[in-house]
Write a protein that holds these residues in place. Sequence first.
Motif, PDB file in Angstrom:
ATOM      1  N   PHE A 129       0.831  -1.206   0.000  1.00 61.38           N
ATOM      2  CA  PHE A 129       0.000   0.000   0.000  1.00 61.38           C
ATOM      3  C   PHE A 129       0.868   1.259   0.000  1.00 61.38           C
ATOM      4  O   PHE A 129       0.522   2.273   0.604  1.00 61.38           O
ATOM      5  CB  PHE A 129      -0.923  -0.010   1.219  1.00 61.38           C
ATOM      6  N   LYS A 131       1.390   3.424  -2.190  1.00 65.74           N
ATOM      7  CA  LYS A 131       0.759   4.600  -2.773  1.00 65.74           C
ATOM      8  C   LYS A 131       0.115   5.473  -1.694  1.00 65.74           C
ATOM      9  O   LYS A 131       0.085   6.703  -1.811  1.00 65.74           O
ATOM     10  CB  LYS A 131      -0.291   4.171  -3.791  1.00 65.74           C
ATOM     11  N   GLY A 132      -0.392   4.833  -0.644  1.00 68.66           N
ATOM     12  CA  GLY A 132      -0.992   5.602   0.439  1.00 68.66           C
ATOM     13  C   GLY A 132       0.012   6.492   1.138  1.00 68.66           C
ATOM     14  O   GLY A 132      -0.294   7.641   1.499  1.00 68.66           O
ATOM     15  N   THR A 228       1.625  -1.537  -4.621  1.00 69.97           N
ATOM     16  CA  THR A 228       2.489  -0.392  -4.918  1.00 69.97           C
ATOM     17  C   THR A 228       3.518  -0.255  -3.800  1.00 69.97           C
ATOM     18  O   THR A 228       3.225  -0.498  -2.631  1.00 69.97           O
ATOM     19  CB  THR A 228       1.670   0.898  -5.028  1.00 69.97           C
ATOM     20  N   HIS A 509      -3.745   1.505   3.588  1.00 71.46           N
ATOM     21  CA  HIS A 509      -4.679   0.722   2.760  1.00 71.46           C
ATOM     22  C   HIS A 509      -5.898   1.561   2.399  1.00 71.46           C
ATOM     23  O   HIS A 509      -6.348   1.579   1.241  1.00 71.46           O
ATOM     24  CB  HIS A 509      -5.120  -0.532   3.510  1.00 71.46           C
ATOM     25  N   THR A 512      -5.033   4.030  -0.220  1.00 71.36           N
ATOM     26  CA  THR A 512      -4.783   3.386  -1.511  1.00 71.36           C
ATOM     27  C   THR A 512      -6.078   2.983  -2.199  1.00 71.36           C
ATOM     28  O   THR A 512      -6.176   3.012  -3.431  1.00 71.36           O
ATOM     29  CB  THR A 512      -3.881   2.148  -1.312  1.00 71.36           C
TER      30      THR A 512
END
Length: 588
Positions: A129, A131-132, A228, A509, A512
């Motif tokens: 996760f 990207k978060g 990611t 999470h 994301t």
Amino acid sequence: MTPFKHTFITIIALVAQLLPCIQAQVQPTTTYQPPPIASGNVSSSSSSNKVNARWSQLLGNALYFYDIQRSGTLPNNFRVDWRNNSVPNDGSDVGLDLSGGFFDAGNYIKATFPLCWVVTQLSWGGMMFGKGFDDSQQTAYLDSTLRVALDWLMTASSKQDEMVVLIGSDDFYWGGDQNIPTNDRPSYTITREKPGTDVFGSCASALTSASMLYAGTPLPISTTQNGTVASLQDANYSTTLLQRAETLFDLAQSSTPQQVYQKATKGVAWAYPSTDYADELVLSSTFLALATGNQTYADYAQKTYATNQFPFPNGALNWDQHTSATPVLLTQLSIARPSMGVSMSKYQTDSEKWLDNIVNKNMPQTFTTPGGLFYFDGDSDSASLNPSLNAAFLMMVYRRMASSTTKDRGYRSFAESQIDYALGKNPMNTVYAVGIHNNSAENPQSALASGGTNPKLIDTVPAQEAHVLYSGIVGGPDQNDNYYDQRSNWEQTEVALDSQSAMIVLAAHQLTTNASDPFYTGMTEERVILPYDADGGGGGGLSTGAQIAIAVVVIVVVLGLLAGLAFWQRERLRSLIRRRRFEKYEKS
């Protein structure tokens, strides 16, 4: 070679190892500071930013908590302006500089075993996760948090065939960071001759998972898609971590007797006693198989898994018990490295035995509180949110690898119910993350933050805590959903490094997956504040009402009880900062 020349070469080598860390460390574009508490009630829809502002705030505050807990010499312009340099002599009794790292909880000890789980959990989440973290601009703080922990673990394991597992004792100190007694901070070690299989293995998991994160390695989020990765790649640092991880795994796998670490060294069982080591062997060898592609590690993981009759369809996931996580990671191994011949269907089935038992409420010795908290009898008796949020963590990690979309939805629904509970959807209307909302818990047990110096007045002086432990996750309510927001009630109010990491991954999470705002956003109900309980609230003492009732019946009995209570409370003061979360262990 002369001793001087050998020492000089060793120093140069250590500096060379540290340079990649210093040069490649991610720097924040702006310094994050926790916003006003009232902002937690403002909907993200009011922002022009496409990234959910409320989950970003929770994630940012939760990482800020780790800065609050930092030890040693702090950087210039450190963003927690009320913290000071501390404990400069840690590790000197074993010839190491272990002044850095993190204070474990509301006290000032440093504990390797739970710290390893924190690093593993954050790294695992960062490979799925990431990207978060990137979207919320918190990757730099994830990086700094991990490096503080990893550099400390690297130093703690820098002597050949030896590792420091605990610094500090159970002697009581209640006060700020400038007067921490330094004359009673012993360093406890394990060695090849006196091994702690569990800690060697757990540290190997931590360093390997972090190595993968710094190598930019994604982990699968489904059978067809990778997650990611947070943008903090550093190839040299990754290699250094992996090399040490393989050394530690060799110690775990080859040193005899294989045993839990409290059998190897006296004086550590009071804090974080371990129950087993097989789960650490499986987890660390699986991470190493993922990181290296070495078939030997995959074979060892599966053999150890089978020999110890995994999976277990019950039991909590926490800093000590990782059995339930092993089939989930093996499922990811089967997807990420199909050439290794690891059966995806087998480990899917094994993962879902544990997950389904929770979702379907079939797990022995568990129940759901009236307000909705999933409760593991024994493990949840103190720090009840810890196993609940760890279960939610594992469900969010696994859910899209599930054997059916129905299970995927069920796992996410359960996980979000536990997140919601922790963030305000409970009978107390209490947000169990400090400093994020007007309904947040206000009296976490923390010697660092309280501002008090007298343990006998721990609940009343000062009346309001001197500093805010932003997004520190407190222990949580009892089995009846009752929460006593008082500092002396350590079972419910103590914060800890390992209680924090699950929520961080869960917040990443949610970011994301573009989840809606946390439950507390828009809350209007007032927080329920239970009457002050001099016996420690949920800690098990007699309530004030019970004492009065007894007094009405017979005054003589009350006098006797009060005398006994005074002695009991005196002894309780000595245990206020002890993290004895797992009382059921065999003393060595």
